[in-house]
Design an enzyme around this catalytic site. Structure first.
Site, PDB file in Angstrom:
ATOM      1  N   ASN A  10       0.793  -1.293  -0.106  1.00 26.87           N
ATOM      2  CA  ASN A  10      -0.074   0.006   0.024  1.00 26.87           C
ATOM      3  C   ASN A  10       0.959   1.083   0.069  1.00 26.87           C
ATOM      4  OD1 ASN A  10      -1.618   2.119   0.431  1.00 26.87           O
ATOM      5  ND2 ASN A  10      -2.712   0.957   2.310  1.00 26.87           N
ATOM      6  N   ARG A  94      -2.684  -2.092  -3.485  1.00 27.03           N
ATOM      7  CA  ARG A  94      -3.701  -1.247  -3.332  1.00 27.03           C
ATOM      8  C   ARG A  94      -3.723  -0.097  -4.228  1.00 27.03           C
ATOM      9  NH1 ARG A  94      -5.100   3.291   0.804  1.00 27.03           N
ATOM     10  NH2 ARG A  94      -7.311   3.449   0.437  1.00 27.03           N
ATOM     11  N   HIS A 183     -12.987   2.793  -0.034  1.00 27.77           N
ATOM     12  CA  HIS A 183     -12.870   1.577   1.283  1.00 27.77           C
ATOM     13  C   HIS A 183     -13.686   0.355   0.536  1.00 27.77           C
ATOM     14  CE1 HIS A 183     -13.364   5.000   4.406  1.00 27.77           C
ATOM     15  NE2 HIS A 183     -11.969   4.693   3.838  1.00 27.77           N
ATOM     16  N   HIS A 211     -17.960   1.478   7.710  1.00 23.96           N
ATOM     17  CA  HIS A 211     -16.681   1.694   7.895  1.00 23.96           C
ATOM     18  C   HIS A 211     -16.221   3.020   8.746  1.00 23.96           C
ATOM     19  CE1 HIS A 211     -12.187   0.887   6.539  1.00 23.96           C
ATOM     20  NE2 HIS A 211     -12.302   2.362   7.003  1.00 23.96           N
ATOM     21  N   ASN A 214     -10.668   7.075  10.620  1.00 23.59           N
ATOM     22  CA  ASN A 214     -10.483   8.685  10.458  1.00 23.59           C
ATOM     23  C   ASN A 214     -11.331   9.171   9.193  1.00 23.59           C
ATOM     24  OD1 ASN A 214      -9.557  11.179  11.215  1.00 23.59           O
ATOM     25  ND2 ASN A 214      -8.041  11.157   9.329  1.00 23.59           N
ATOM     26  N   ARG A 244     -12.691  15.373   7.419  1.00 26.48           N
ATOM     27  CA  ARG A 244     -13.483  15.608   6.245  1.00 26.48           C
ATOM     28  C   ARG A 244     -15.047  16.073   6.605  1.00 26.48           C
ATOM     29  NH1 ARG A 244     -11.678  10.318   3.536  1.00 26.48           N
ATOM     30  NH2 ARG A 244      -9.691  10.616   3.265  1.00 26.48           N
ATOM     31  N   ARG A 287     -11.659   8.631  21.077  1.00 25.18           N
ATOM     32  CA  ARG A 287     -11.491   8.349  22.382  1.00 25.18           C
ATOM     33  C   ARG A 287     -11.529   9.629  22.917  1.00 25.18           C
ATOM     34  NH1 ARG A 287      -6.543   4.579  20.840  1.00 25.18           N
ATOM     35  NH2 ARG A 287      -6.063   6.519  19.536  1.00 25.18           N
ATOM     36  N   GLU A 336     -14.982  -0.559  15.388  1.00 25.00           N
ATOM     37  CA  GLU A 336     -14.777  -1.827  16.172  1.00 25.00           C
ATOM     38  C   GLU A 336     -14.455  -1.722  17.603  1.00 25.00           C
ATOM     39  OE1 GLU A 336     -11.273  -3.438  14.287  1.00 25.00           O
ATOM     40  OE2 GLU A 336     -12.194  -3.127  12.331  1.00 25.00           O
ATOM     41  N   GLU A 387      -8.180  -5.318   5.328  1.00 20.42           N
ATOM     42  CA  GLU A 387      -8.173  -4.988   3.791  1.00 20.42           C
ATOM     43  C   GLU A 387      -7.011  -5.755   3.321  1.00 20.42           C
ATOM     44  OE1 GLU A 387      -9.340  -0.698   3.180  1.00 20.42           O
ATOM     45  OE2 GLU A 387      -8.991  -0.692   5.132  1.00 20.42           O
TER      46      GLU A 387
END
Length: 409
Positions: A10, A94, A183, A211, A214, A244, A287, A336, A387
């Protein structure tokens, strides 16, 4: 086909992430990252996953991607996993943008390289870096199949009613303006794993995949095929993200040009890097936002509420698109790990069959799991994405099929 190892690359503008996997058992043999390529001090962290599993780290100048991949090759060779190994079947890359043409993983040749290059105007930050990584890998192993796995490919099954923007058709076609989605490898992997979690075949399941990292995107998956997704021409459209904005009235851009005197480049930076959660409250780490909410911070609370409100809108919209929903699957860093986001996103949607069980939702685990109560009509699932494994799986399947075809002929 005896070679079963796949190296997944990637390549970013100043980084290379990599994993070496053995597809005989889907195991990881090594993982690593080269970052700050081209800067005064670069960093390479390599972790072999056999033996003692201790990471090795280099901090030195690494001038370009060519030097970075050669350094990666040397690190792999130290563990007996070098690029010259006969067990290496292919390198999977990727590639962020494949346009309308690339709907499947594709063995890379000159024509593929030219098309990926032609798509640079719609992916100016990503496709050039992806191309650099591909060309460097091809120079190191010109005899080895190099496979492009496209972020956009999974979404090419969207009907035109979902993919088209309602603008002048000739203008849209001339400049390749449509909704592509991103994604895709994550949405493909998670939708399939969700079906497995339910004990069903992907073609028998309708899933809404969220998904949430960030960068964040949603997809509506009917019978294993994407029929809608939240990101569009670029990854800017859709959900509220770390930096974004997601959906905004396009006239905001004209307003900022006319009233604030901002240039197109300044607005681009505003919407992509200074908006979303960080624009709303100064933090893009969920968090930290939750911690601030616990201390009574109103800006953090509002940012969280806006984030969740947009999630609910997309869940409801994609429920309507699918007609029947078997599961809503949360994945990626926030999806997650942030139980409060999952709880808030489905709160009030009981009439749609959605609910979470507080105790199940609070459990931390790396395994796919159901966090909804038994009585819920729609399963709420947490499915860790992978991924790299998805890229490796698609790459290996392609080269294995090609090898099989050659043997038959």
């Amino acid at each position: 086909m005896t070679a079963t190892r796949i190296l997944v690359l990637n390549s970013g503008s100043s980084s290379v992430k990599y994993q070496l996997l053995d597809m005989s058992d889907n195991s990881r043999l090594a993982v690593g990252l080269v970052e700050r390529i081209g800067e005064e001090t670069s960093r390479l962290k390599h972790t072999p996953l056999a033996g003692d599993g201790r990471s090795r780290e280099q901090n030195r100048p690494i001038a370009d991607h060519d030097e970075a991949l050669k350094a990666v090759a040397e690190e792999l060779s130290q563990d007996g996993l070098g690029l010259d190994s006969p067990e290496l079947a292919a390198i999977g890359h990727r590639v962020v943008h494949g346009g309308k043409r690339f709907t499947q993983p594709t063995v890379i040749d000159d024509a593929v390289l030219k098309e990926v290059e032609r798509l640079i105007p719609v992916a100016p930050l990503h496709n050039p870096a992806n191309l650099t990584g591909i060309r460097t890998a091809m120079s190191l192993r010109p005899d080895l199949p190099q496979v492009a796995v496209f972020d956009t490919a999974f979404h090419t099954t969207m009907p035109e009613s979902a993919a088209r923007y309602a603008i002048d058709v000739e203008t849209a076609d001339a400049h390749r303006i449509r909704r592509y989605g991103f994604h895709g490898t994550s949405h493909a992997y998670v939708s399939r794993k969700t079906a497995e979690l339910l004990g069903k075949r992907p073609e028998d399941v309708n899933v809404i995949v969220l998904h949430l990292g960030n960068g964040a995107s949603a997809s509506a998956v009917r019978g294993g095929m994407c029929v809608d997704t939240s990101m569009g021409l670029t990854p800017l459209e859709g959900l509220v993200m770390g930096t974004r904005s997601g959906d905004v009235d396009p006239a905001v851009i004209f307003h900022l040009m006319r009233v604030a005197g901002m240039s197109a480049d300044e607005i681009d930076v505003l919407l992509n890097k200074k908006s979303g959660l960080i624009g709303l409250c100064g933090d893009n780490d969920m968090r930290e936002i939750r911690r601030r909410i616990g201390e009574g911070d109103e800006a953090a609370r509002l940012a969280f509420d806006i984030y969740v409100h947009r999630l609910k809108k997309y869940i409801g919209a994609y429920y309507a698109v699918l007609g029947r929903v078997d599961a809503v699957a949360f994945t990626a860093g926030v999806g997650e790990n942030a139980a409060p986001v999952r709880e808030a996103a489905v709160a009030g949607l009981e009439e749609l069959g959605l609910a979470v069980d507080g105790a199940l939702n609070a459990v931390r685990s790396d395994e796919p799991r159901i966090v909804s109560p038994e009585y819920a009509r729609v399963a709420v699932a947490v499915v860790p994405t992978d991924e790299e494994l998805e890229i490796a799986r698609q790459t290996y399947a392609l080269v294995a099929n090609r090898a099989g075809d050659r043997q038959e002929n």
